[in-house]
Motif scaffolding. Structure first.
Motif, mmCIF file in Angstrom:
data_model
loop_
_atom_site.group_PDB
_atom_site.id
_atom_site.type_symbol
_atom_site.label_atom_id
_atom_site.label_comp_id
_atom_site.label_asym_id
_atom_site.label_seq_id
_atom_site.Cartn_x
_atom_site.Cartn_y
_atom_site.Cartn_z
ATOM 1 N N ASP A 219 0.875 -1.093 -0.084
ATOM 2 C CA ASP A 219 0.096 0.144 0.066
ATOM 3 C C ASP A 219 0.873 1.352 0.110
ATOM 4 N N ARG A 220 0.098 2.337 0.129
ATOM 5 C CA ARG A 220 1.065 3.616 -0.294
ATOM 6 C C ARG A 220 2.117 3.830 1.172
ATOM 7 N N ASP A 221 1.439 3.634 2.228
ATOM 8 C CA ASP A 221 2.259 3.693 3.467
ATOM 9 C C ASP A 221 3.640 2.948 3.542
ATOM 10 N N LEU A 222 3.439 1.793 2.831
ATOM 11 C CA LEU A 222 4.501 0.895 2.826
ATOM 12 C C LEU A 222 5.519 1.250 1.876
ATOM 13 N N LEU A 223 4.950 1.819 0.598
ATOM 14 C CA LEU A 223 5.660 2.398 -0.562
ATOM 15 C C LEU A 223 6.739 3.476 0.051
ATOM 16 N N LEU A 224 6.069 4.471 0.906
ATOM 17 C CA LEU A 224 6.545 5.591 1.250
ATOM 18 C C LEU A 224 7.672 5.148 2.400
ATOM 19 N N GLN A 225 7.511 4.147 3.034
ATOM 20 C CA GLN A 225 8.371 3.918 4.114
ATOM 21 C C GLN A 225 9.721 3.234 3.365
ATOM 22 N N LEU A 226 9.606 2.422 2.243
ATOM 23 C CA LEU A 226 10.570 1.949 1.375
ATOM 24 C C LEU A 226 11.497 3.126 0.873
ATOM 25 N N GLN B 152 16.073 6.293 0.832
ATOM 26 C CA GLN B 152 16.965 7.371 0.794
ATOM 27 C C GLN B 152 17.984 7.680 1.708
ATOM 28 N N LYS B 153 17.824 6.815 2.870
ATOM 29 C CA LYS B 153 18.789 6.829 3.984
ATOM 30 C C LYS B 153 20.039 6.039 3.935
ATOM 31 N N GLN B 154 19.977 5.252 2.607
ATOM 32 C CA GLN B 154 21.049 4.467 1.919
ATOM 33 C C GLN B 154 21.949 5.233 1.419
ATOM 34 N N LEU B 155 21.575 6.371 0.995
ATOM 35 C CA LEU B 155 22.491 7.293 0.114
ATOM 36 C C LEU B 155 22.723 8.590 1.204
ATOM 37 N N GLY B 156 24.311 8.688 1.247
ATOM 38 C CA GLY B 156 24.525 9.846 2.097
ATOM 39 C C GLY B 156 24.493 10.943 1.409
ATOM 40 N N SER B 157 24.797 12.105 2.081
ATOM 41 C CA SER B 157 24.608 13.470 1.514
ATOM 42 C C SER B 157 25.452 13.703 0.635
ATOM 43 N N ASP B 158 26.670 12.744 0.515
ATOM 44 C CA ASP B 158 27.790 13.011 -0.510
ATOM 45 C C ASP B 158 27.239 12.101 -1.710
ATOM 46 N N PRO C 236 8.518 -6.475 -9.614
ATOM 47 C CA PRO C 236 8.205 -5.672 -8.482
ATOM 48 C C PRO C 236 9.258 -4.516 -8.293
ATOM 49 N N THR C 237 10.547 -5.003 -7.931
ATOM 50 C CA THR C 237 11.855 -3.969 -7.701
ATOM 51 C C THR C 237 11.939 -3.161 -8.699
ATOM 52 N N GLN C 238 11.613 -3.341 -9.736
ATOM 53 C CA GLN C 238 11.877 -2.354 -10.993
ATOM 54 C C GLN C 238 10.919 -1.157 -10.595
ATOM 55 N N ALA C 239 9.539 -1.591 -10.531
ATOM 56 C CA ALA C 239 8.712 -0.524 -10.208
ATOM 57 C C ALA C 239 8.872 0.302 -8.913
ATOM 58 N N LEU C 240 9.402 -0.207 -8.104
ATOM 59 C CA LEU C 240 9.780 0.450 -6.942
ATOM 60 C C LEU C 240 11.194 1.467 -7.115
ATOM 61 N N MET D 141 15.253 -5.517 1.193
ATOM 62 C CA MET D 141 15.966 -6.643 1.906
ATOM 63 C C MET D 141 15.847 -6.573 3.364
ATOM 64 N N GLN D 142 16.228 -5.199 3.923
ATOM 65 C CA GLN D 142 16.122 -4.959 5.180
ATOM 66 C C GLN D 142 14.870 -5.336 5.646
ATOM 67 N N MET D 143 13.853 -4.832 5.071
ATOM 68 C CA MET D 143 12.371 -4.988 5.467
ATOM 69 C C MET D 143 12.104 -6.257 5.582
ATOM 70 N N ILE D 144 12.297 -7.182 4.408
ATOM 71 C CA ILE D 144 11.866 -8.537 4.393
ATOM 72 C C ILE D 144 12.582 -9.446 5.628
ATOM 73 N N LEU D 145 13.954 -9.098 5.692
ATOM 74 C CA LEU D 145 14.770 -9.959 6.785
ATOM 75 C C LEU D 145 14.708 -9.694 8.109
ATOM 76 N N GLU D 146 14.252 -8.502 8.325
ATOM 77 C CA GLU D 146 14.198 -7.939 9.727
ATOM 78 C C GLU D 146 12.710 -8.583 10.298
ATOM 79 N N ASN D 147 11.717 -9.165 9.310
ATOM 80 C CA ASN D 147 10.521 -9.706 9.502
ATOM 81 C C ASN D 147 10.830 -11.219 9.682
ATOM 82 N N ALA D 148 11.994 -11.709 9.350
ATOM 83 C CA ALA D 148 12.141 -13.055 9.430
ATOM 84 C C ALA D 148 13.289 -13.305 10.297
ATOM 85 N N ALA D 149 13.152 -13.459 11.594
ATOM 86 C CA ALA D 149 14.312 -13.430 12.578
ATOM 87 C C ALA D 149 14.918 -14.825 12.564
#
Ligand code: CP
Length: 323
Positions: free
Chosen positions: A29-36, A41-47, A152-156, A315-323
């Motif tokens: 859904d839209r919320d999950l897309l925006l979370q992703l 964005q956090k994975q890209l530093g200011s540099d 799906p990851t291409q669309a993301l 990958m972060q989102m999915i693997l943190e759900n799979a302890a």
């Protein structure tokens, strides 16, 4: 392989509703897309460099590419490594699948070696869902493109790229031109754009390459690119997928370029400041002119770069759900 593209919901979410596999965008859904997007964005530093971390240290990501790939495979591998995961790239062409081992047995064999997440590309629609069914929750599955069905990851990464440029999806007309019929990229992109509230999505191409998809009110199909360019804020050119065409569906590449090739004069006819995208690989002089592909409105290499950070986020989102 059986087409399980109408797979049950539990393949995507666990009992708590957490994302376990990414097979298409139906469960997003839209919320999950925006979370992703925020995570990417956090994975890209200011540099502008892509971060390294050890967040997935101790986890193993297996890539299984039964079809050729440059962008998707490299981006998944880099994304997993940047998060500190171990990556196992199965060389499918030299694997025991050549001796008759089934896909299910290959999967169970690798899973017995403690692979936590499989990235799967396959020529059959529904293959990723088959893999998820075979694994039955023992490892997560990310669809890296299955037949005509989904990417799906291409669309993301495509929508992330527009979001990062400040595009207001709710005020934009997006035109996708080319071989829509065979395009898993187009199918997934339409899903993502609808989730983000895009009011008008034009699907344009020769009538032989337009899909008989279920109609959505936002989606308009047509054969005249020049008629829809003036309203277009974004133009996405697609590759002609000759390898999926059964018989001659086009008179030829030069005729195609004359009617549908993205040239500078066509881009000039679009909305001021319109962006140009292409998922790649591009065929210069067939789908897009080099002047446009390499020009200032092209986001093609941004898409490639964002492919890494978006896949890190998934990958972060999915693997943190799979302890
Ligand atoms: N866009 C895309 O899927 O490219 P590759 O086939 O190179 O992975």
């Amino acid at each position: 392989m059986t087409d399980t593209s109408h797979h049950p919901r539990q393949l995507e979410r666990d009992a708590q509703g957490a994302l376990r596999n990414l097979l298409d965008l139906r469960e997003i859904d839209r919320d999950l897309l925006l979370q992703l997007f925020a995570r990417a964005q956090k994975q890209l530093g200011s540099d502008g460099h892509i971060h390294h971390s050890t967040e997935l240290s101790g986890r193993t990501v297996g890539t299984l590419f039964f079809e050729d790939s440059t962008r998707t495979r490299s981006a998944f591998e880099l994304a997993a490594k940047r998060l500190g995961a171990t990556v196992l790239n199965l060389d499918v062409g030299r694997s025991s699948t050549k001796k008759g081992e089934t896909l299910r047995d290959t999967l169970l064999t690798l899973q017995a070696m403690d692979v936590d997440l499989f990235v799967v590309r396959h020529g059959d629609s529904g293959a990723a869902a088959c893999v998820a069914q075979a694994l039955a929750g023992r490892a997560a599955v990310l669809n890296a493109g299955d037949g005509w069905h989904a990417h799906p990851t291409q669309a993301l990464l495509d929508t992330y790229t527009l979001w990062a440029k400040g595009v207001d999806f709710t005020q934009s007309t997006i035109t996708i031109v080319g071989d829509i019929l065979h395009s898993r990229v187009a199918r997934s992109l339409v899903q993502a754009l609808r989730i983000l509230g895009c009011p008008k999505i034009n699907l344009v191409g020769p009538s032989t390459l337009l899909p008989p998809w279920p109609a959505h009110p936002e989606v308009h199909t047509g054969t005249d690119l020049d008629a829809v360019l003036p309203e277009s804020n974004v133009v996405v050119a697609l590759r002609l997928q000759n390898e999926r065409m059964r018989g001659p569906l086009l008179p030829g590449a030069s005729e195609y370029f004359t009617r549908y090739g993205l040239t500078q004069s066509r881009l000039d006819a679009a909305q001021p400041g319109a962006w140009v995208m292409h998922p790649g690989p591009i065929n210069r002089g067939v789908e897009i002119d080099s002047v446009v592909a390499d020009g200032p409105r092209s986001l093609i290499l941004d898409q490639v770069r964002h492919g890494v950070v978006v896949r890190m986020a998934v990958m972060q989102m999915i693997l943190e759900n799979a302890a």
